[in-house]
Scaffold this active site. Structure first.
Site, PDB file in Angstrom:
ATOM      1  N   ASP A   1       0.854  -1.195   0.000  1.00  0.00           N
ATOM      2  CA  ASP A   1       0.000   0.000   0.000  1.00  0.00           C
ATOM      3  C   ASP A   1       0.887   1.241   0.000  1.00  0.00           C
ATOM      4  OD1 ASP A   1      -3.258   0.247   0.909  1.00  0.00           O
ATOM      5  OD2 ASP A   1      -2.054   2.079   1.049  1.00  0.00           O
TER       6      ASP A   1
ATOM      7  N   ASP B   1       3.950   2.482  -4.578  1.00  0.00           N
ATOM      8  CA  ASP B   1       3.110   3.420  -5.326  1.00  0.00           C
ATOM      9  C   ASP B   1       2.829   2.766  -6.663  1.00  0.00           C
ATOM     10  OD1 ASP B   1       1.937   5.342  -6.842  1.00  0.00           O
ATOM     11  OD2 ASP B   1       3.369   6.924  -6.392  1.00  0.00           O
TER      12      ASP B   1
ATOM     13  N   ASN C   1      -5.683  -4.548  -6.435  1.00  0.00           N
ATOM     14  CA  ASN C   1      -6.863  -3.932  -5.832  1.00  0.00           C
ATOM     15  C   ASN C   1      -6.725  -2.408  -5.677  1.00  0.00           C
ATOM     16  OD1 ASN C   1      -9.254  -3.866  -3.801  1.00  0.00           O
ATOM     17  ND2 ASN C   1      -7.515  -3.149  -2.571  1.00  0.00           N
TER      18      ASN C   1
ATOM     19  N   TYR D   1     -12.643   6.642 -14.603  1.00  0.00           N
ATOM     20  CA  TYR D   1     -12.782   5.468 -13.741  1.00  0.00           C
ATOM     21  C   TYR D   1     -13.361   4.286 -14.534  1.00  0.00           C
ATOM     22  CZ  TYR D   1     -13.984   2.559  -9.746  1.00  0.00           C
ATOM     23  OH  TYR D   1     -14.075   1.506  -8.863  1.00  0.00           O
TER      24      TYR D   1
ATOM     25  N   LYS E   1     -11.471   0.833 -15.584  1.00  0.00           N
ATOM     26  CA  LYS E   1     -11.948  -0.479 -15.121  1.00  0.00           C
ATOM     27  C   LYS E   1     -12.305  -1.391 -16.307  1.00  0.00           C
ATOM     28  CE  LYS E   1     -11.400  -0.010 -10.692  1.00  0.00           C
ATOM     29  NZ  LYS E   1     -10.380  -0.783  -9.985  1.00  0.00           N
TER      30      LYS E   1
HETATM   31  N1  LIG Z   1     -15.870   0.722  -2.767  1.00  0.00           N
HETATM   32  C1  LIG Z   1     -16.560   0.478  -3.851  1.00  0.00           C
HETATM   33  O1  LIG Z   1     -17.761   0.783  -3.944  1.00  0.00           O
HETATM   34  C2  LIG Z   1     -15.924  -0.211  -5.020  1.00  0.00           C
HETATM   35  C3  LIG Z   1     -16.766  -0.707  -6.018  1.00  0.00           C
HETATM   36  C4  LIG Z   1     -16.212  -1.326  -7.126  1.00  0.00           C
HETATM   37  C5  LIG Z   1     -14.840  -1.458  -7.215  1.00  0.00           C
HETATM   38  N2  LIG Z   1     -14.050  -0.957  -6.228  1.00  0.00           N
HETATM   39  C6  LIG Z   1     -12.612  -1.141  -6.386  1.00  0.00           C
HETATM   40  O2  LIG Z   1     -12.120  -1.787  -5.233  1.00  0.00           O
HETATM   41  C7  LIG Z   1     -10.779  -1.385  -5.024  1.00  0.00           C
HETATM   42  C8  LIG Z   1     -10.585  -0.943  -3.590  1.00  0.00           C
HETATM   43  O3  LIG Z   1     -11.490   0.106  -3.300  1.00  0.00           O
HETATM   44  P1  LIG Z   1     -11.860   0.520  -1.804  1.00  0.00           P
HETATM   45  O4  LIG Z   1     -13.268   0.951  -1.832  1.00  0.00           O
HETATM   46  O5  LIG Z   1     -11.434  -0.532  -0.849  1.00  0.00           O
HETATM   47  O6  LIG Z   1     -10.951   1.840  -1.653  1.00  0.00           O
HETATM   48  P2  LIG Z   1     -10.168   2.408  -0.379  1.00  0.00           P
HETATM   49  O7  LIG Z   1     -10.007   3.874  -0.650  1.00  0.00           O
HETATM   50  O8  LIG Z   1     -10.814   2.001   0.898  1.00  0.00           O
HETATM   51  O9  LIG Z   1      -8.740   1.690  -0.484  1.00  0.00           O
HETATM   52  C9  LIG Z   1      -7.818   1.976  -1.508  1.00  0.00           C
HETATM   53  C10 LIG Z   1      -6.443   1.617  -0.995  1.00  0.00           C
HETATM   54  O10 LIG Z   1      -5.516   1.818  -2.063  1.00  0.00           O
HETATM   55  C11 LIG Z   1      -4.385   2.514  -1.550  1.00  0.00           C
HETATM   56  N3  LIG Z   1      -3.759   3.271  -2.636  1.00  0.00           N
HETATM   57  C12 LIG Z   1      -4.190   4.422  -3.198  1.00  0.00           C
HETATM   58  N4  LIG Z   1      -3.330   4.822  -4.142  1.00  0.00           N
HETATM   59  C13 LIG Z   1      -2.340   3.906  -4.194  1.00  0.00           C
HETATM   60  C14 LIG Z   1      -1.169   3.788  -4.959  1.00  0.00           C
HETATM   61  N5  LIG Z   1      -0.819   4.713  -5.869  1.00  0.00           N
HETATM   62  N6  LIG Z   1      -0.367   2.711  -4.750  1.00  0.00           N
HETATM   63  C15 LIG Z   1      -0.684   1.790  -3.809  1.00  0.00           C
HETATM   64  N7  LIG Z   1      -1.797   1.857  -3.034  1.00  0.00           N
HETATM   65  C16 LIG Z   1      -2.599   2.914  -3.228  1.00  0.00           C
HETATM   66  C17 LIG Z   1      -4.931   3.412  -0.457  1.00  0.00           C
HETATM   67  O11 LIG Z   1      -3.903   3.784   0.463  1.00  0.00           O
HETATM   68  C18 LIG Z   1      -5.982   2.506   0.171  1.00  0.00           C
HETATM   69  O12 LIG Z   1      -5.452   1.696   1.205  1.00  0.00           O
HETATM   70  C19 LIG Z   1     -10.466  -0.321  -6.075  1.00  0.00           C
HETATM   71  O13 LIG Z   1      -9.846  -0.938  -7.174  1.00  0.00           O
HETATM   72  C20 LIG Z   1     -11.850   0.172  -6.483  1.00  0.00           C
HETATM   73  O14 LIG Z   1     -11.867   0.678  -7.801  1.00  0.00           O
HETATM   74  C21 LIG Z   1     -14.552  -0.349  -5.120  1.00  0.00           C
END
Ligand SMILES: NC(=O)c1ccc[n+]([C@@H]2O[C@H](COP(=O)([O-])OP(=O)(O)OC[C@H]3O[C@@H](n4cnc5c(N)ncnc54)[C@H](O)[C@@H]3O)[C@@H](O)[C@H]2O)c1
Length: 260
Positions: free
Chosen positions: A38, A65, A92, A155, A159
């Protein structure tokens, strides 16, 4: 290099977020060594400290990153040095600079594509030598229902790109017995979906989403983690190039009453 480990080694990117932490906890519960990769190493350390481990099992918090190719290469070197093998990748991590087609910022578009789409490709590329040597491995890329539903263009396009990338990985790496699948969740409350939005706004959005969802609720991080765990398990060994929607049927277009 330590090659003594027999537990599968999984890298989870964005391991500290809502979905990433549920996935990390579930894979650890399934007995894997898990790399908590992360941007926020403080949260990765804190999460690793609270996950119970079996004898000989290890967690490795690591800063990465996903928008920076050198940082991804350093992550893979670190994991290789620690474990001597890499089995599973869960791509993720993602960022979401919201904006419509009318008002998106091209620099933010580029950053989203770098983190959300190029990063997973580069990480896979870096791990290929391990898979080639091991003749096994699995990739799960976290997409989103937005790839079919549309939404903020950077976005949704990113995706949709993740789905295309998944299918390309599945084809290119099948000779090494590597599977690649995408998981496309629906809306889940998280920093990602709630930051910058009022509670009222998010509540109304969630309610609309639930009303359009045949199973009548939002997804949970555990719904996603269960699906990822299955796709990484031996039971899914012959499944590749798939997209599994974890969104209660909301990927279906509304019927408008035509089934009554
Ligand atoms: N929450 C939703 O409704 C949802 C729905 C569909 C898909 N998603 C996908 O699920 C995944 C996780 O989403 P989430 O809701 O848990 O988000 P979140 O914001 O809770 O977590 C994202 C994590 O990614 C880390 N991050 C951000 N930029 C980064 C980088 N450059 N390098 C490494 N780490 C990095 C952040 O520190 C964080 O821990 C994403 O791919 C998102 O597109 C989420």
């Amino acid at each position: 290099m330590n090659t003594s480990t027999q537990r599968p080694v999984a890298i989870v990117t964005g391991a500290c977020g809502a979905l990433g932490s549920a996935i990390t906890e579930r894979l650890a519960e399934d007995g894997m060594h898990v790399v908590l990769a992360d941007l926020d190493i403080g949260r990765a350390d804190a999460l690793a400290a609270k996950i119970p481990l079996a004898d000989g099992q290890q967690l490795l918090p690591a800063r990465v990153d996903m928008g920076d190719n050198a940082s991804i290469a350093a992550l893979v070197a670190l994991v290789g040095e620690r474990f001597g093998r890499i089995d599973n990748l869960v791509n993720n991590a993602a960022v979401n600079h919201r904006g419509s087609l009318r008002d998106f910022d091209p620099d933010k578009w580029d950053h989203m594509m770098a983190v959300n789409l190029r990063g997973p490709a580069v990480l896979c590329q870096q791990v290929i030598p391990y898979w080639e040597r091991q003749q096994s491995g699995s990739v799960v890329n976290i997409a989103s229902r937005a790839w079919v539903a549309g939404g903020p263009p950077a976005y949704a396009a990113g995706k949709a790109g993740v789905v295309g990338l998944t299918r390309s990985i599945a084809r290119e790496l099948a000779p090494f017995n590597v599977t690649a699948n995408a998981v496309a969740p629906g809306l889940i409350p998280s920093a990602f979906t709630m930051d910058g939005r009022s509670e009222e706004f998010f509540g109304a959005m969630a309610e609309r989403q639930i009303n359009q969802t045949p199973l009548g609720r939002l997804a949970t991080p555990q719904d996603v983690a269960n699906t990822v765990a299955f796709l990484l398990s031996p039971g899914a060994a012959y499944i590749t190039a798939e997209v599994i929607h974890v969104c209660g049927g909301s990927q279906l277009a509304p019927l408008g009453g035509a089934n009554k």
